[in-house]
Write a protein that holds these residues in place. Sequence first.
Motif, PDB file in Angstrom:
ATOM      1  N   LEU A 117      33.610  38.327  34.076  1.00 30.96           N
ATOM      2  CA  LEU A 117      34.805  37.329  33.861  1.00 30.96           C
ATOM      3  C   LEU A 117      34.353  36.081  33.511  1.00 30.96           C
ATOM      4  CD1 LEU A 117      36.424  38.419  37.381  1.00 30.96           C
ATOM      5  CD2 LEU A 117      37.237  38.913  35.123  1.00 30.96           C
ATOM      6  N   ILE A 118      33.125  35.727  34.143  1.00 36.20           N
ATOM      7  CA  ILE A 118      32.423  34.350  33.675  1.00 36.20           C
ATOM      8  C   ILE A 118      32.264  34.291  32.198  1.00 36.20           C
ATOM      9  CG2 ILE A 118      30.282  32.737  34.064  1.00 36.20           C
ATOM     10  CD1 ILE A 118      32.215  32.754  36.368  1.00 36.20           C
ATOM     11  N   ALA A 148      35.992  30.596  35.390  1.00 38.28           N
ATOM     12  CA  ALA A 148      36.934  31.715  36.091  1.00 38.28           C
ATOM     13  C   ALA A 148      36.770  31.291  37.871  1.00 38.28           C
ATOM     14  CB  ALA A 148      36.570  32.952  35.840  1.00 38.28           C
ATOM     15  N   LYS A 149      37.985  31.396  38.367  1.00 42.58           N
ATOM     16  CA  LYS A 149      38.317  31.306  39.868  1.00 42.58           C
ATOM     17  C   LYS A 149      38.292  32.704  40.319  1.00 42.58           C
ATOM     18  CE  LYS A 149      40.293  26.895  40.299  1.00 42.58           C
ATOM     19  NZ  LYS A 149      41.489  26.105  40.481  1.00 42.58           N
ATOM     20  N   ILE A 150      37.144  33.232  41.029  1.00 41.08           N
ATOM     21  CA  ILE A 150      37.010  34.473  41.391  1.00 41.08           C
ATOM     22  C   ILE A 150      36.919  34.525  43.054  1.00 41.08           C
ATOM     23  CG2 ILE A 150      35.388  36.583  41.262  1.00 41.08           C
ATOM     24  CD1 ILE A 150      34.246  35.301  38.737  1.00 41.08           C
ATOM     25  N   ILE A 151      37.772  35.480  43.568  1.00 41.14           N
ATOM     26  CA  ILE A 151      37.608  35.694  45.088  1.00 41.14           C
ATOM     27  C   ILE A 151      37.140  37.062  45.175  1.00 41.14           C
ATOM     28  CG2 ILE A 151      38.909  36.080  47.237  1.00 41.14           C
ATOM     29  CD1 ILE A 151      40.907  33.958  46.101  1.00 41.14           C
ATOM     30  N   THR A 152      36.035  37.399  45.837  1.00 39.89           N
ATOM     31  CA  THR A 152      35.727  39.090  46.142  1.00 39.89           C
ATOM     32  C   THR A 152      35.825  38.987  47.743  1.00 39.89           C
ATOM     33  OG1 THR A 152      33.954  40.560  45.590  1.00 39.89           O
ATOM     34  CG2 THR A 152      33.170  38.374  45.913  1.00 39.89           C
ATOM     35  N   MET A 153      36.368  40.046  48.112  1.00 41.29           N
ATOM     36  CA  MET A 153      36.553  40.223  49.366  1.00 41.29           C
ATOM     37  C   MET A 153      36.598  41.770  49.906  1.00 41.29           C
ATOM     38  SD  MET A 153      40.514  39.429  50.047  1.00 41.29           S
ATOM     39  CE  MET A 153      41.888  39.872  48.640  1.00 41.29           C
ATOM     40  N   GLY A 154      36.279  41.901  51.065  1.00 42.46           N
ATOM     41  CA  GLY A 154      36.434  43.219  51.453  1.00 42.46           C
ATOM     42  C   GLY A 154      35.667  43.834  52.776  1.00 42.46           C
ATOM     43  N   ASP A 155      35.445  44.968  53.123  1.00 39.10           N
ATOM     44  CA  ASP A 155      34.607  45.401  54.203  1.00 39.10           C
ATOM     45  C   ASP A 155      33.751  45.886  53.541  1.00 39.10           C
ATOM     46  OD1 ASP A 155      33.416  46.987  56.147  1.00 39.10           O
ATOM     47  OD2 ASP A 155      35.021  48.568  56.594  1.00 39.10           O
ATOM     48  N   LEU A 156      32.303  45.296  53.613  1.00 37.99           N
ATOM     49  CA  LEU A 156      31.203  45.562  52.984  1.00 37.99           C
ATOM     50  C   LEU A 156      30.114  46.661  53.462  1.00 37.99           C
ATOM     51  CD1 LEU A 156      30.540  42.057  51.376  1.00 37.99           C
ATOM     52  CD2 LEU A 156      32.048  43.751  50.731  1.00 37.99           C
ATOM     53  N   ALA A 177      25.788  27.156  39.234  1.00 41.91           N
ATOM     54  CA  ALA A 177      26.514  27.552  38.134  1.00 41.91           C
ATOM     55  C   ALA A 177      27.889  28.319  38.258  1.00 41.91           C
ATOM     56  CB  ALA A 177      25.876  28.498  37.228  1.00 41.91           C
ATOM     57  N   SER A 178      28.769  28.163  37.339  1.00 40.75           N
ATOM     58  CA  SER A 178      30.047  28.704  37.846  1.00 40.75           C
ATOM     59  C   SER A 178      30.256  29.876  38.320  1.00 40.75           C
ATOM     60  CB  SER A 178      31.140  28.448  36.624  1.00 40.75           C
ATOM     61  OG  SER A 178      30.423  29.034  35.577  1.00 40.75           O
ATOM     62  N   GLY A 179      29.220  30.922  37.958  1.00 41.86           N
ATOM     63  CA  GLY A 179      29.273  32.215  38.505  1.00 41.86           C
ATOM     64  C   GLY A 179      28.625  32.320  39.888  1.00 41.86           C
ATOM     65  N   ASP A 180      28.123  31.437  40.495  1.00 46.00           N
ATOM     66  CA  ASP A 180      27.264  31.564  41.697  1.00 46.00           C
ATOM     67  C   ASP A 180      28.514  31.745  42.768  1.00 46.00           C
ATOM     68  OD1 ASP A 180      25.038  31.157  40.712  1.00 46.00           O
ATOM     69  OD2 ASP A 180      24.670  29.057  41.541  1.00 46.00           O
ATOM     70  N   VAL A 212      33.962  33.297  47.502  1.00 45.57           N
ATOM     71  CA  VAL A 212      34.780  32.477  46.145  1.00 45.57           C
ATOM     72  C   VAL A 212      33.559  32.192  45.294  1.00 45.57           C
ATOM     73  CG1 VAL A 212      36.590  31.668  47.549  1.00 45.57           C
ATOM     74  CG2 VAL A 212      34.654  30.206  47.254  1.00 45.57           C
ATOM     75  N   SER A 213      34.002  31.888  43.731  1.00 46.69           N
ATOM     76  CA  SER A 213      32.885  31.252  42.811  1.00 46.69           C
ATOM     77  C   SER A 213      32.999  29.964  42.825  1.00 46.69           C
ATOM     78  CB  SER A 213      33.429  31.943  41.434  1.00 46.69           C
ATOM     79  OG  SER A 213      34.810  31.476  41.312  1.00 46.69           O
ATOM     80  N   GLU A 214      31.889  29.377  42.403  1.00 50.54           N
ATOM     81  CA  GLU A 214      31.594  27.979  42.430  1.00 50.54           C
ATOM     82  C   GLU A 214      32.926  27.043  42.037  1.00 50.54           C
ATOM     83  OE1 GLU A 214      30.825  23.961  40.741  1.00 50.54           O
ATOM     84  OE2 GLU A 214      31.252  25.743  39.472  1.00 50.54           O
ATOM     85  N   PRO A 215      33.728  27.225  40.924  1.00 52.23           N
ATOM     86  CA  PRO A 215      34.949  26.629  40.479  1.00 52.23           C
ATOM     87  C   PRO A 215      35.845  26.487  41.667  1.00 52.23           C
ATOM     88  CG  PRO A 215      34.604  27.910  38.711  1.00 52.23           C
ATOM     89  CD  PRO A 215      33.590  28.355  39.761  1.00 52.23           C
ATOM     90  N   PHE A 216      35.856  27.240  42.594  1.00 51.92           N
ATOM     91  CA  PHE A 216      36.865  27.055  43.949  1.00 51.92           C
ATOM     92  C   PHE A 216      36.479  25.801  44.906  1.00 51.92           C
ATOM     93  CE2 PHE A 216      39.090  31.315  43.395  1.00 51.92           C
ATOM     94  CZ  PHE A 216      40.251  30.770  43.500  1.00 51.92           C
ATOM     95  N   THR A 217      35.114  25.451  44.803  1.00 53.64           N
ATOM     96  CA  THR A 217      34.404  24.467  45.742  1.00 53.64           C
ATOM     97  C   THR A 217      34.343  23.269  44.993  1.00 53.64           C
ATOM     98  OG1 THR A 217      32.070  25.150  44.843  1.00 53.64           O
ATOM     99  CG2 THR A 217      33.035  26.650  46.508  1.00 53.64           C
TER     100      THR A 217
END
Length: 368
Positions: free
Chosen positions: A235-236, A242-250, A274-277, A307-312
């Motif tokens: 995605l990056i 790219a604004k990315i949210i990854t979530m779940g029961d890990l 970096a933006s992918g962090d 969340v990915s770095e751009p969200f912060t």
Amino acid sequence: MKIKNLMTLFIVLFAVLSANAQAKKYIVHTVAFYNFENLFDTINDPNTIDEEWLPSGVQNWTSKKYHQKLENLSIVLSQIGTGENANSPTFIGGAEIENRGVLEDLIKQPKLINSDYGIVHFDSPDKRGIDVALLYQKKHFKPTSYVNIPLIIYKKQEAKVKKKEEEEATDDKVELDNSSERVFTRDQLLVTGFLDGDEINIIVNHWPSRSGGEKKSSPFREAAGALNRKIIDSLIKINPNAKIITMGDLNDGSYNRSVKVQLGAKLKKSELKASGDIYNPFEQMAKDGNATLFYRDAGDIFDQIMVSEPFTRTDYSSYRYWKAGIWNKPFMIQTTGQYKGYPLRHSINEVGFSDHFPAYIYLIKEIK
């Protein structure tokens, strides 16, 4: 006289600046994840192992119990995040879902129907037939693409441990293809779309269980973390911001290799370079003693939203991460017996909510 005039000017300027700061208003959206714990209908699916969840099965899963389960879940889902946002969650990632039909029944519940949720769901290769899905409020989010990305893992990847671990109690067992020894587990769901005009990407996960023991099964979850990382990197590559949210029961905590090494999630925003962090607010929450589930009186946070770095970033002209929480209201908690303080889950005698508490975050954007 000049000093007096300067002081007066300073006070006036301070008052104006304070008024402007207070006048700022924000749009708030809640993003939630909830493991629905065995959301099965009462109909036998010949292609999955669902016999336990039938009227004739071990759970005596009747239509009455099924509809009570739907009502219970809808009560929780309608409330998540309402401490800071009167609206129910704009996004709900879910796990342990038998099929699209149960989701259609869920979003028609009286407490959810006015939210007008859309559904993104695929049947996964999990042998029990449990899947992940994303619910979204149609008035706010417009999906442009969605895909289920398979996690291909094999029995031979299991770690060899010297001493046999005591297997954790779970109904989420590893199921194999005897011909290839492939371990069948959930796909990772990627949904891209526009939230009130802002493009965001959401990945919904339910990583392989600890069936067989934590250490022995760890390579499966590490493979899931690596796949998650690969999706994020792709995605990056397409959009460096790219604004990315990854979530779940890990099925792992924020400190495990799957999350810290393979996915590379960070404890602090200051660590993001970096933006992918990826920033994981639930790591600090776990350090502070919070939990979304319990096992043998030990709590942990397996349900995480990152969340990915751009969200912060600190420019609130587009959606940014604000803060995170765990929704664990008193009515969702066992109050008596051996499991006092645990999530109030289903039993033969009582239709509860789930064996997990839901996790959530807020996204905010300044209104100009």
